[in-house]
Enzyme design. Structure first.
Site, PDB file in Angstrom:
ATOM      1  N   HIS A 160     118.503 -67.704 -32.182  1.00 42.57           N
ATOM      2  CA  HIS A 160     119.367 -67.619 -30.995  1.00 42.57           C
ATOM      3  C   HIS A 160     118.901 -66.555 -30.010  1.00 42.57           C
ATOM      4  O   HIS A 160     119.325 -66.563 -28.859  1.00 42.57           O
ATOM      5  CB  HIS A 160     120.808 -67.327 -31.422  1.00 42.57           C
ATOM      6  CG  HIS A 160     121.457 -68.495 -32.095  1.00 42.57           C
ATOM      7  ND1 HIS A 160     122.320 -69.349 -31.442  1.00 42.57           N
ATOM      8  CD2 HIS A 160     121.350 -68.976 -33.354  1.00 42.57           C
ATOM      9  CE1 HIS A 160     122.724 -70.297 -32.279  1.00 42.57           C
ATOM     10  NE2 HIS A 160     122.145 -70.092 -33.451  1.00 42.57           N
TER      11      HIS A 160
ATOM     12  N   ASP B  32     117.442 -61.978 -22.942  1.00 37.70           N
ATOM     13  CA  ASP B  32     118.542 -62.699 -23.575  1.00 37.70           C
ATOM     14  C   ASP B  32     117.992 -64.022 -24.075  1.00 37.70           C
ATOM     15  O   ASP B  32     117.200 -64.665 -23.372  1.00 37.70           O
ATOM     16  CB  ASP B  32     119.644 -62.966 -22.530  1.00 37.70           C
ATOM     17  CG  ASP B  32     121.033 -62.892 -23.132  1.00 37.70           C
ATOM     18  OD1 ASP B  32     121.183 -63.245 -24.316  1.00 37.70           O
ATOM     19  OD2 ASP B  32     121.961 -62.496 -22.414  1.00 37.70           O
TER      20      ASP B  32
END
Ligand code: GDG
Length: 459
Positions: free
Chosen positions: A154, A362
């Site tokens: 992720h 991110d």
């Protein structure tokens, strides 16, 4: 069709917070075909307990294992969050490399691998999630499991030079090669991983794109995660959202709202963002008294030093800008170090003229997508998005910024506030198309289809 087995550090077991696209998406995938969700119970046991607690809900079973206090310190707060999280977010400077943390991390992966293996049936397909369980595939193999195992990361995968700063990178790479399918958020992450494997392990790329390394053949692909766009759209139009927007509207009046909402994490670029907002006010006298920033930042991982430092820095920066510019009837920054329900966030996003999503790095960033889904089609706000968020790879219609460039972000805010409605609509339509099409259901279907193809010998 065999069961789907999901392994992730936290699960959506009864009693856990199920809000959030990811929990729901995995839950949907599990209920669709029946399955098992394995992970940490969230409990700390006095001593190492041997087994798992089984809880069933419909055709989904949860298998939950406790951690000991030492494991929580070494595996979770230690190696996962003090070594892997910073390195994978390009912050070697914040990483703490501690051999005993690594031993603990490897130990939890070993123990969890054993526990999970005992629960598997022959035709199951197994999907492991995230940086807590990098060694789990290898542990399943050590216990004799030969069927396909997929893994999805992720968070970003950093460039070779950064990943190889991890003292245990060779061991991790060897373990990753035991998965059959490695999923990353973006093509950039895939590229970083491939280059690392080629440079350090002589990996070869086969004509069909698969990677050959350590005598194994692995599929390595990008599966950009999405949100449940319909749900978020509904939230934004619901009563709780309107109530929140009204409450804020009463205070800000006709001033323009700029919104940010992020877990309080050093990867999210929060200090840079507050500085950029300060810079906007420094340089644009006409905007003083006319624009508000609401920054929601629920604290996380507060026992880790770097997070405590961040909290202090944000308190100071917000205080500074407010001290410099507040007036009797206006406070420029409302900085809220607490979480709000998703419905409230949706209402604020819809009210806002600008969404500021400026992480330094991110994996994807779901807030960017939620901001888009919440907008009014006839009068949408502008998304300012960091070029270093995974989301930027497919959301080029946002105003892309370098989050380190404080002056550039300030300019982008000014530009957003001045943007014509036509341009806002045009940009938003392109973004909404992406967010609606590549939603979280599409993401998990794509991953599972790939894993099934491998199971069926199709790959
Ligand atoms: C990791 C990766 C990747 C935020 N404030 C509140 C709140 N949120 C919600 C957001 C969003 C979620 O939390 C945060 O998701 P992000 O994607 O932005 O970031 P991470 O938590 O770091 O997630 C990331 C993601 O995994 C999925 O693969 O995109 O890159 O780092 O949904 O809305 N939710 C509530 N109150 C808040 O105050 N309820």
């Amino acid at each position: 069709m065999g069961r789907l087995v999901v392994a992730s550090n936290r699960t959506a077991a009864p009693g856990e917070d199920r809000a959030g696209g990811l929990a729901v998406a995995l839950w949907d995938a599990l209920t669709e075909r029946g399955g098992l969700w394995f992970g940490w119970s969230g409990e700390i046991a006095e001593r190492e307990t041997r087994g798992v607690r089984l809880v069933a809900e419909g055709n989904v079973e949860f298998a939950l294992a406790d951690l000991t206090e030492a494991e929580q310190q070494g595996y979770y707060l230690g190696y996962a969050n003090r070594a892997l999280w910073p390195v994978f977010h390009y912050r070697i400077d914040l990483a703490r490399f501690d051999d005993s943390d690594w031993d603990c991390y490897a130990g939890v992966n070993r123990r969890f691998g054993r526990l999970l293996h005992q629960l598997l049936r022959r035709d199951d397909i197994v999907w492991v999630h995230d940086y807590h369980f990098l060694l789990l595939g290898q542990e399943l193999r050590n216990n004799g499991w030969q069927e396909p195992v997929g893994f999805f990361l992720h968070i970003p995968f950093p460039p070779s030079e950064i990943f190889s700063a991890l003292p245990q990178h060779q061991r991790i790479a060897r373990a990753l090669a035991e998965f059959d399918l490695l999923g990353f958020q973006t093509m950039r992450d895939v590229g970083n991983f491939r280059r690392y494997m080629a440079e350090h392990h002589g990996a070869e790329e086969l004509p069909d794109g698969r990677l050959k390394a350590f005598g194994r053949t692995i599929r390595v692909e990008a599966f950009p995660i999405g949100i449940d766009a319909d749900e978020f759209r509904r939230f934004a139009q619901g009563q709780d959202a309107s109530a929140a927007a009204e409450r804020v509207g009463r205070i800000i009046g006709d001033r323009a709202l700029v919104i940010g909402a992020d877990r309080m994490d050093y990867s999210k670029g929060l200090p840079q963002r507050l500085r950029a907002f300060g810079r906007l006010l420094d340089e644009n006298e006409d905007l003083r008294g006319r624009v508000n920033l609401i920054q929601i930042a629920p604290p996380s991982r507060e026992t880790v030093g770097a997070y405590r430092d961040l909290r202090e820095e944000l308190d100071r920066l917000a205080g500074q800008v407010n001290g410099d510019y507040s007036d009797l009837d206006w406070t420029p920054i409302r900085y809220l170090a607490r979480g709000y329900p998703r419905e409230v966030l949706a209402g604020l996003y819809r009210l806002a003229r600008v969404g500021l999503v400026t992480p330094l790095h991110d994996g994807m960033n779901l807030v960017a997508k939620e901001f888009v889904a919440a907008q009014h089609p006839d009068d949408p706000g502008v998304l300012i998005l960091s070029e270093f968020a995974g989301a930027a790879e497919r959301m080029g219609a946002a105003l892309l910024v370098n989050p380190h460039d404080v002056a550039g972000v300030a300019d982008a805010i000014r530009r957003s506030l001045e943007m014509s409605r036509e341009e806002r609509i045009e940009r938003w339509r392109a973004l909404d198309e992406e967010v609606g099409t590549n939603d979280v259901a599409a993401w998990r279907r794509a991953f599972i289809a790939e894993l099934e193809a491998i199971a069926g010998g199709g790959a």
